[in-house]
Design a protein around this motif. Structure first.
Motif, PDB file in Angstrom:
ATOM      1  N   THR A  55       0.827  -1.209   0.000  1.00 54.51           N
ATOM      2  CA  THR A  55       0.000   0.000   0.000  1.00 54.51           C
ATOM      3  C   THR A  55       0.859   1.256   0.000  1.00 54.51           C
ATOM      4  O   THR A  55       0.580   2.220  -0.720  1.00 54.51           O
ATOM      5  N   ARG A  56       1.924   1.258   0.780  1.00 57.75           N
ATOM      6  CA  ARG A  56       2.799   2.427   0.830  1.00 57.75           C
ATOM      7  C   ARG A  56       3.491   2.660  -0.512  1.00 57.75           C
ATOM      8  O   ARG A  56       3.654   3.805  -0.947  1.00 57.75           O
ATOM      9  N   HIS A  57       3.902   1.563  -1.162  1.00 51.70           N
ATOM     10  CA  HIS A  57       4.584   1.713  -2.451  1.00 51.70           C
ATOM     11  C   HIS A  57       3.649   2.302  -3.506  1.00 51.70           C
ATOM     12  O   HIS A  57       4.033   3.233  -4.232  1.00 51.70           O
ATOM     13  N   TYR A  58       2.429   1.783  -3.565  1.00 54.80           N
ATOM     14  CA  TYR A  58       1.504   2.281  -4.581  1.00 54.80           C
ATOM     15  C   TYR A  58       0.980   3.679  -4.248  1.00 54.80           C
ATOM     16  O   TYR A  58       0.626   4.439  -5.162  1.00 54.80           O
ATOM     17  N   LEU A  59       0.923   4.019  -2.970  1.00 49.70           N
ATOM     18  CA  LEU A  59       0.607   5.409  -2.618  1.00 49.70           C
ATOM     19  C   LEU A  59       1.699   6.350  -3.126  1.00 49.70           C
ATOM     20  O   LEU A  59       1.412   7.456  -3.601  1.00 49.70           O
ATOM     21  N   GLY A  60       2.951   5.916  -3.028  1.00 48.83           N
ATOM     22  CA  GLY A  60       4.039   6.721  -3.571  1.00 48.83           C
ATOM     23  C   GLY A  60       3.955   6.866  -5.081  1.00 48.83           C
ATOM     24  O   GLY A  60       4.229   7.945  -5.633  1.00 48.83           O
ATOM     25  N   LEU A  61       3.555   5.788  -5.787  1.00 41.73           N
ATOM     26  CA  LEU A  61       3.397   5.875  -7.237  1.00 41.73           C
ATOM     27  C   LEU A  61       2.269   6.834  -7.612  1.00 41.73           C
ATOM     28  O   LEU A  61       2.399   7.623  -8.556  1.00 41.73           O
ATOM     29  N   VAL A  62       1.157   6.762  -6.880  1.00 41.76           N
ATOM     30  CA  VAL A  62       0.047   7.679  -7.150  1.00 41.76           C
ATOM     31  C   VAL A  62       0.469   9.119  -6.890  1.00 41.76           C
ATOM     32  O   VAL A  62       0.117  10.045  -7.649  1.00 41.76           O
TER      33      VAL A  62
END
Length: 450
Positions: A102-109
């Motif tokens: 979740t943290r990784h994809y929040l960073g991508l967003v």
């Protein structure tokens, strides 16, 4: 170089040992032996990138643990316990206990939002210093986040350079806009390109497009090396021609007929190579001119033709074919090792993502600053946990059991090998020698009994 053969043999044995060791190791013994604790997994992933050996991090046991950490708990100890208990996720996770995925994809967003915001501001609000300040704060947060990440092989030196280029570009853009000057469109273009490069880097953990992204990044690395050689050769020939045409001028003669050589050069390379010196002098100051008793104009034309001919063979032919061959070799190597390399990159991304704050950039800037300060002053955040005497004894017992399992598997593989004729003959000779020694011992014992 003198011991390269021995080093390659040792590396091959070590990789085979690690592969067999991890294949025969039960997950419970790995947990009991503390082989997958907090500091060990970071050391394994970092060394896998340094020595280019993915036999440990690409094993099934290690990847199962990484999947558990990626989708559930960032703590390896709790993830291992959940894995042994058959629990593939945690239902009681909140925002403060969000998974690394979740943290990784929040960073991508967040990175995609930064790229979209910059596109909107540069198109419609390019004179707004406040919006460019927000963009600078946003990009600075990503740069601090990259610098604060653990050194496990996920972020390379080129990634850090790209992040710094983005921040410097946004800083200069804000400086120009705040002074009421025109927006530097070149820096706006370069920073946008770098932002999309960071987005591409974040998509490398996707199983469907990750191998393709790795292939693209490998080819880009080859192109960078090719550009270094291209600059060297270009500087070499530029300095040579500059020294030759010093205080002289040239004229294009590609469309003028000067004999069969003009037609030959046009047919082979094109008219763009046909240049001649327009120096009208009968002096003979050049070495070639004095040696062949020709004027400087003719000598300059001869030497320049040789240099240009060498440049044509070196740059368009030699370097271009070298780039093609290198890209083909990189494609073959990447496709041959794409599975293990993807698993290594995924493991490094998991270790980076589990250190990220729960809030995306730029909201995570205070926590990222704390992480960066801790990394600079203290070092790596992965430390071995203190263990009691009984726990150490259990770990040593588990390690000895793992080594015993590997030894048993290696012995079984050795026994399953095909017996050769030389081995049969050697066994026959050894058996005959053993029989002679038994007869001598028997005769000696018989004589002593008499």
């Amino acid at each position: 170089p003198m011991i390269a053969k021995d080093c390659r043999a040792a590396k091959g044995w070590f990789e085979k040992f690690c592969e067999d060791f991890m294949a025969s190791a039960p997950m419970a013994l790995l947990h009991q032996g503390k082989l997958f604790d907090d500091g060990s997994i970071a050391f394994m992933v970092r060394k896998a990138a340094e020595i280019n050996s993915n036999c440990v991090v690409a094993s099934n046991a290690f990847q199962e643990l990484m999947e558990q950490i990626w989708s559930s708990d960032p703590d390896p100890e709790k993830a291992m316990r959940n894995l042994l208990a058959g629990d593939r996720g945690s239902a009681d996770r909140g925002l403060a206990r969000s998974s690394p995925m979740t943290r990784h994809y929040l960073g991508l967003v967040s990175c995609a939002g930064l790229a979209a915001t910059q596109l909107y501001v540069s198109s419609s609000q390019r004179e707004s210093a406040a919006l460019w300040s927000v963009i600078l704060l946003w990009s600075s947060s990503f740069t601090v986040q990259t610098l604060a990440a653990p050194s496990v092989g996920y972020f390379t030196a080129s990634d850090i350079v790209v992040s710094v280029v983005i921040v410097l570009s946004h800083t200069y853009i804000l400086r120009q806009v705040s002074r009421g000057k025109e927006l530097p469109r070149d820096l706006d273009s370069v920073s946008s390109l770098c932002l999309f490069a960071n987005l591409l880097k974040g998509l490398i953990v996707e199983p469907h497009i990750g191998p393709l992204v790795m292939l693209v990044l490998g080819i880009v690395n080859d192109i960078q090396q090719y550009i270094y050689l291209l600059f060297f050769f270009a500087a070499c020939f530029f300095c040579s021609l500059r020294a030759l045409f010093h205080d002289s001028a040239g004229a294009f003669i590609g469309e003028a007929w000067h004999g069969p050589q003009t037609l030959l050069v046009n047919a082979v390379w094109g008219p763009q190579l046909l240049w001649a010196s327009i120096e009208r002098s009968s002096a003979k100051t050049l070495f070639v001119g004095r040696l062949a008793r020709i004027t400087d104009e003719t000598a300059i034309n001869i030497v320049s033709c040789l240099i240009v001919l060498l440049a044509v063979f070196a740059i368009p032919i030699l370097l271009l074919n070298l780039l093609i061959a290198r890209m083909a070799a990189s494609y073959s190597d990447t496709m041959a090792n794409v599975d293990s390399e993807f698993k290594r990159v995924f493991a490094s991304c998991v270790l980076v993502a589990r250190e990220l704050p729960c809030m995306p950039a730029p909201l995570s800037l205070p926590w990222d600053m704390v992480r960066l300060g801790r990394k600079v002053t203290v070092g790596s955040s992965h430390r071995a946990r203190s263990s009691g005497t009984a726990e150490v004894a259990r770990g040593q017992l588990a390690i000895s059991q793992l080594v015993g399992l590997w030894d048993a598997k290696a012995s079984l593989q050795h026994l399953k090998r095909v017996v050769t004729v030389d081995q049969v003959q050697r066994l026959h000779v050894q058996s005959e020698g053993l029989q002679e020694k038994v007869n001598l011992l028997y005769n000696a014992l018989a004589n002593s009994s008499d």
